[in-house]
Enzyme design. Sequence first.
Site, PDB file in Angstrom:
ATOM      1  N   VAL A 103      -7.353  -5.935  -1.065  1.00 13.94           N
ATOM      2  CA  VAL A 103      -7.528  -5.764   0.225  1.00 13.94           C
ATOM      3  C   VAL A 103      -9.029  -6.021   0.601  1.00 13.94           C
ATOM      4  O   VAL A 103      -9.298  -6.094   1.925  1.00 13.94           O
ATOM      5  CB  VAL A 103      -6.890  -4.768   1.024  1.00 13.94           C
ATOM      6  CG1 VAL A 103      -5.192  -4.794   1.119  1.00 13.94           C
ATOM      7  CG2 VAL A 103      -7.247  -3.281   0.879  1.00 13.94           C
ATOM      8  N   ASP A 104      -9.714  -6.051  -0.486  1.00 16.48           N
ATOM      9  CA  ASP A 104     -11.313  -6.308  -0.246  1.00 16.48           C
ATOM     10  C   ASP A 104     -11.462  -7.867  -0.128  1.00 16.48           C
ATOM     11  O   ASP A 104     -10.470  -8.593  -0.574  1.00 16.48           O
ATOM     12  CB  ASP A 104     -12.108  -5.653  -1.234  1.00 16.48           C
ATOM     13  CG  ASP A 104     -11.810  -6.122  -2.566  1.00 16.48           C
ATOM     14  OD1 ASP A 104     -11.737  -7.383  -2.789  1.00 16.48           O
ATOM     15  OD2 ASP A 104     -11.432  -5.219  -3.465  1.00 16.48           O
ATOM     16  N   HIS A 124      -1.419  -8.634  -0.103  1.00 14.25           N
ATOM     17  CA  HIS A 124      -1.292  -7.399   0.669  1.00 14.25           C
ATOM     18  C   HIS A 124      -2.259  -7.450   1.544  1.00 14.25           C
ATOM     19  O   HIS A 124      -2.722  -6.264   2.229  1.00 14.25           O
ATOM     20  CB  HIS A 124      -1.438  -6.130  -0.481  1.00 14.25           C
ATOM     21  CG  HIS A 124      -0.307  -6.046  -1.237  1.00 14.25           C
ATOM     22  ND1 HIS A 124      -0.462  -5.281  -2.393  1.00 14.25           N
ATOM     23  CD2 HIS A 124       0.859  -6.417  -1.430  1.00 14.25           C
ATOM     24  CE1 HIS A 124       0.636  -5.288  -3.266  1.00 14.25           C
ATOM     25  NE2 HIS A 124       1.589  -6.309  -2.421  1.00 14.25           N
ATOM     26  N   CYS A 132      -1.615  -6.394  15.420  1.00 12.64           N
ATOM     27  CA  CYS A 132      -1.110  -5.681  16.365  1.00 12.64           C
ATOM     28  C   CYS A 132       0.225  -5.212  15.940  1.00 12.64           C
ATOM     29  O   CYS A 132       1.024  -6.181  15.339  1.00 12.64           O
ATOM     30  CB  CYS A 132      -0.712  -6.303  17.732  1.00 12.64           C
ATOM     31  SG  CYS A 132       0.295  -5.411  18.809  1.00 12.64           S
ATOM     32  N   GLY A 192      -6.568  -6.178 -14.259  1.00 11.24           N
ATOM     33  CA  GLY A 192      -6.551  -4.664 -13.731  1.00 11.24           C
ATOM     34  C   GLY A 192      -5.415  -4.723 -12.746  1.00 11.24           C
ATOM     35  O   GLY A 192      -5.754  -3.874 -11.525  1.00 11.24           O
TER      36      GLY A 192
HETATM   37  C1  BJW Z   1      -9.170  -1.654 -14.864  1.00 15.63           C
HETATM   38  C2  BJW Z   1     -10.129  -1.052 -14.632  1.00 15.63           C
HETATM   39  C3  BJW Z   1     -11.232  -2.095 -15.157  1.00 15.63           C
HETATM   40  C4  BJW Z   1      -8.930   0.367 -13.981  1.00 15.63           C
HETATM   41  N1  BJW Z   1     -11.044  -3.108 -15.546  1.00 15.63           N
HETATM   42  N2  BJW Z   1      -8.720  -2.747 -15.562  1.00 15.63           N
HETATM   43  C5  BJW Z   1      11.741  -3.970  -6.610  1.00 15.63           C
HETATM   44  C6  BJW Z   1      11.985  -2.976  -7.555  1.00 15.63           C
HETATM   45  C7  BJW Z   1      11.427  -1.646  -7.161  1.00 15.63           C
HETATM   46  C8  BJW Z   1      10.652  -1.646  -6.038  1.00 15.63           C
HETATM   47  C9  BJW Z   1      10.742  -2.509  -5.050  1.00 15.63           C
HETATM   48  C10 BJW Z   1      10.993  -3.772  -5.642  1.00 15.63           C
HETATM   49  N3  BJW Z   1      10.740  -4.750  -4.488  1.00 15.63           N
HETATM   50  C11 BJW Z   1      10.208  -4.210  -3.508  1.00 15.63           C
HETATM   51  C12 BJW Z   1      10.010  -2.817  -3.964  1.00 15.63           C
HETATM   52  C13 BJW Z   1       9.678  -1.645  -2.827  1.00 15.63           C
HETATM   53  C14 BJW Z   1       8.248  -1.613  -3.085  1.00 15.63           C
HETATM   54  C15 BJW Z   1       7.706  -1.245  -4.662  1.00 15.63           C
HETATM   55  O1  BJW Z   1       7.238  -1.991  -5.061  1.00 15.63           O
HETATM   56  N4  BJW Z   1       7.826   0.061  -4.783  1.00 15.63           N
HETATM   57  C16 BJW Z   1       7.477   0.490  -6.182  1.00 15.63           C
HETATM   58  C17 BJW Z   1       5.970   1.170  -6.164  1.00 15.63           C
HETATM   59  C18 BJW Z   1       8.624   1.503  -6.789  1.00 15.63           C
HETATM   60  N5  BJW Z   1       7.471  -2.696  -2.510  1.00 15.63           N
HETATM   61  C19 BJW Z   1       7.307  -2.703  -1.479  1.00 15.63           C
HETATM   62  O2  BJW Z   1       7.630  -2.173  -0.467  1.00 15.63           O
HETATM   63  C20 BJW Z   1       6.604  -4.345  -0.699  1.00 15.63           C
HETATM   64  N6  BJW Z   1       7.283  -4.736   0.186  1.00 15.63           N
HETATM   65  C21 BJW Z   1       8.536  -5.367   0.051  1.00 15.63           C
HETATM   66  O3  BJW Z   1       9.039  -5.383  -1.078  1.00 15.63           O
HETATM   67  O4  BJW Z   1       9.088  -6.149   1.039  1.00 15.63           O
HETATM   68  C22 BJW Z   1      10.499  -6.258   1.109  1.00 15.63           C
HETATM   69  C23 BJW Z   1      10.958  -5.077   2.008  1.00 15.63           C
HETATM   70  C24 BJW Z   1      10.817  -5.102   3.525  1.00 15.63           C
HETATM   71  C25 BJW Z   1      11.377  -4.242   4.234  1.00 15.63           C
HETATM   72  C26 BJW Z   1      11.862  -2.971   3.743  1.00 15.63           C
HETATM   73  C27 BJW Z   1      11.737  -2.987   2.360  1.00 15.63           C
HETATM   74  C28 BJW Z   1      11.010  -3.959   1.481  1.00 15.63           C
HETATM   75  C29 BJW Z   1       5.163  -3.776  -0.241  1.00 15.63           C
HETATM   76  C30 BJW Z   1       4.130  -3.194  -1.105  1.00 15.63           C
HETATM   77  C31 BJW Z   1       2.989  -3.023  -0.444  1.00 15.63           C
HETATM   78  C32 BJW Z   1       1.894  -2.286  -1.335  1.00 15.63           C
HETATM   79  N7  BJW Z   1       0.726  -1.830  -0.507  1.00 15.63           N
HETATM   80  C33 BJW Z   1      -0.458  -1.310  -1.300  1.00 15.63           C
HETATM   81  C34 BJW Z   1      -1.251  -0.465  -0.100  1.00 15.63           C
HETATM   82  C35 BJW Z   1      -2.201  -1.735   0.375  1.00 15.63           C
HETATM   83  C36 BJW Z   1      -2.961  -1.307   1.813  1.00 15.63           C
HETATM   84  C37 BJW Z   1      -4.207  -0.353   1.265  1.00 15.63           C
HETATM   85  O5  BJW Z   1      -4.707  -0.693   0.410  1.00 15.63           O
HETATM   86  O6  BJW Z   1      -4.284   0.677   1.814  1.00 15.63           O
HETATM   87  O7  BJW Z   1      -1.133  -2.180  -2.098  1.00 15.63           O
HETATM   88  S1  BJW Z   1       0.133   0.072  -2.654  1.00 15.63           S
HETATM   89  C38 BJW Z   1      -1.016  -0.263  -3.617  1.00 15.63           C
HETATM   90  O8  BJW Z   1      -0.565  -0.528  -4.928  1.00 15.63           O
HETATM   91  C39 BJW Z   1      -2.038  -1.439  -3.004  1.00 15.63           C
HETATM   92  C40 BJW Z   1      -1.916  -2.208  -4.261  1.00 15.63           C
HETATM   93  O9  BJW Z   1      -2.302  -3.547  -3.965  1.00 15.63           O
HETATM   94  C41 BJW Z   1      -0.801  -1.984  -5.217  1.00 15.63           C
HETATM   95  C42 BJW Z   1      -1.081  -2.467  -6.452  1.00 15.63           C
HETATM   96  O10 BJW Z   1      -1.734  -1.547  -7.224  1.00 15.63           O
HETATM   97  P1  BJW Z   1      -2.523  -2.119  -8.445  1.00 15.63           P
HETATM   98  O11 BJW Z   1      -3.802  -3.091  -7.745  1.00 15.63           O
HETATM   99  O12 BJW Z   1      -2.064  -2.657  -9.527  1.00 15.63           O
HETATM  100  O13 BJW Z   1      -3.585  -0.848  -8.629  1.00 15.63           O
HETATM  101  P2  BJW Z   1      -3.166   0.440  -9.445  1.00 15.63           P
HETATM  102  O14 BJW Z   1      -4.146   1.761  -9.273  1.00 15.63           O
HETATM  103  O15 BJW Z   1      -1.758   0.723  -9.505  1.00 15.63           O
HETATM  104  O16 BJW Z   1      -3.503   0.085 -10.964  1.00 15.63           O
HETATM  105  C43 BJW Z   1      -4.948  -0.155 -11.326  1.00 15.63           C
HETATM  106  C44 BJW Z   1      -5.035  -0.808 -12.686  1.00 15.63           C
HETATM  107  O17 BJW Z   1      -6.474  -1.346 -12.882  1.00 15.63           O
HETATM  108  C45 BJW Z   1      -4.679   0.039 -13.876  1.00 15.63           C
HETATM  109  O18 BJW Z   1      -3.498  -0.677 -14.742  1.00 15.63           O
HETATM  110  C46 BJW Z   1      -5.751   0.654 -14.486  1.00 15.63           C
HETATM  111  O19 BJW Z   1      -5.621   0.670 -15.919  1.00 15.63           O
HETATM  112  C47 BJW Z   1      -6.391  -0.759 -14.288  1.00 15.63           C
HETATM  113  N8  BJW Z   1      -8.007  -0.667 -14.297  1.00 15.63           N
HETATM  114  N9  BJW Z   1     -10.046   0.133 -13.871  1.00 15.63           N
HETATM  115  C48 BJW Z   1      -9.732  -3.576 -15.850  1.00 15.63           C
HETATM  116  N10 BJW Z   1     -12.732  -1.513 -14.644  1.00 15.63           N
HETATM  117 ZN    ZN Z   2      -0.001  -7.025  20.693  1.00 22.79          ZN
END
Ligand code: BJW
Ligand code: ZN
Length: 252
Positions: A103-104, A124, A132, A192
Site C-alpha cells: 500500500v506504499d 490492496h 469515504c 517478498g
Molecule cells: C522478505 C524480506 C526481504 C521479509 N526480502 N523477502 C480463500 C481462502 C482462504 C481465505 C480467503 C480466501 N479468499 C478470501 C479469503 C479471506 C481473506 C484471506 O485471504 N484470509 C487468509 C489470511 C486466511 N481475504 C480477504 O478478506 C480479502 N478480500 C476478499 O477476499 O474479498 C472477498 C470477500 C468479500 C466480502 C466478504 C468476504 C470476502 C481482502 C484481503 C485484504 C488484506 N489486507 C492487508 C492489509 C492492507 C492494509 C494495510 O496495509 O493495513 O494486506 S492484510 C496484509 O497481508 C496486507 C498485505 O498486503 C497482505 C499480504 O501480506 P504480505 O505482503 O505477503 O506480507 P507478509 O508479512 O505476510 O509476508 C512478508 C514476506 O516477505 C515473508 O514471506 C517474508 O519472508 C518476506 N520477507 N523481508 C525478501 N528483505
Molecule cells: Zn461520502
Amino acid sequence: MNLHAVRKASAYLIGSPTVLVCVGSGLSAESGVPTFRGPDGMFTDPRIANFTQVDTFEREPEAMLTWYQERRTQLNSVRPNTGHAALARMTNTGNYTIATQNVDNLMEAACKAEGIEAAIHHLHGLLSQVRCHECGKHFDDLSFDLSRCPRCEACGGRLRPGVVWFGESLPEPTLEMCMQAARDADVCLMLGTSGLVYPAAALPEMARSHGAKLIEINTELTAHSDLCEVIVRGSTATVLPVLERVIRDAAH
Ligand code: BJW
Ligand code: ZN
C-alpha cells in the site's frame, strides 16, 4: 546468495517474456516499512492485526484511524530500495505487469527515479489515498489527518484509508487486470510475499495452471515455494540488482 539459482531465474527472464510480478511487503522491508507476519511483523501485536479487519472499524474507529495516520506519516520519510530500483529497470526487458499487495508508493517512486513507465496494479489499495466508507468517494490527498476522524464533504460519511481490509472486496478492475496478466504470463516472479492472503495468493497459482514458470525471491520459504521452478533465498534488495545485471549483460 545462490548464484546458480539467480542464473537459472535469469534464463526464464531473458528474451522479452511476459512476466507477472507478485509483490509483497518483503520488497519494502529494507526501506524500513515493516512486514505483517513473521517475528518482526506488525501482526505480532494482535491489536494491530485486528486493525486490518473491516469489523474493527465499527468498534474502534479512533484507534484504528490513529494507527493508519501514523503509517501515512511514515510514508513521507521512506525511500525506494535497491530492489525497487532493479525491478523498475527489469520491466524494460520484457512485457511486465506488477501486481502489488503493498500500500506504499515506493515502486512508483523507483520507476519515476529511473525514468521508467511500468504497469503497477495495487490490489490492496494505497495508504496515500483516503476514501469515504459510506459513499466510496476517493480523495488522493496525504494532507488529511485521519486521526481527527474527518468526514466526507459529499455525504458526511466517515473517511478512512484507501486500503483493502479483511472482509472487503478487492478493486474489481484491478483484480481482473491482474488475473488476465496471470493467464498470459510466461513467468510469474514472486517477491517478498508470504502467499497467505487471497485472492492475491491465487494469482501465482492461476499463472502456473496456465503454463507459467514460478520464481520466488524471499528470505524464507512460503506457501508457494513447493510450486516454484526456481527459489532464490535472500533479500529482494540484494538479489534483484544481481538478477537485473545478469539479464542486462545477456542482452549485450
Ligand atoms: C522478505 C524480506 C526481504 C521479509 N526480502 N523477502 C480463500 C481462502 C482462504 C481465505 C480467503 C480466501 N479468499 C478470501 C479469503 C479471506 C481473506 C484471506 O485471504 N484470509 C487468509 C489470511 C486466511 N481475504 C480477504 O478478506 C480479502 N478480500 C476478499 O477476499 O474479498 C472477498 C470477500 C468479500 C466480502 C466478504 C468476504 C470476502 C481482502 C484481503 C485484504 C488484506 N489486507 C492487508 C492489509 C492492507 C492494509 C494495510 O496495509 O493495513 O494486506 S492484510 C496484509 O497481508 C496486507 C498485505 O498486503 C497482505 C499480504 O501480506 P504480505 O505482503 O505477503 O506480507 P507478509 O508479512 O505476510 O509476508 C512478508 C514476506 O516477505 C515473508 O514471506 C517474508 O519472508 C518476506 N520477507 N523481508 C525478501 N528483505
Ligand atoms: Zn461520502
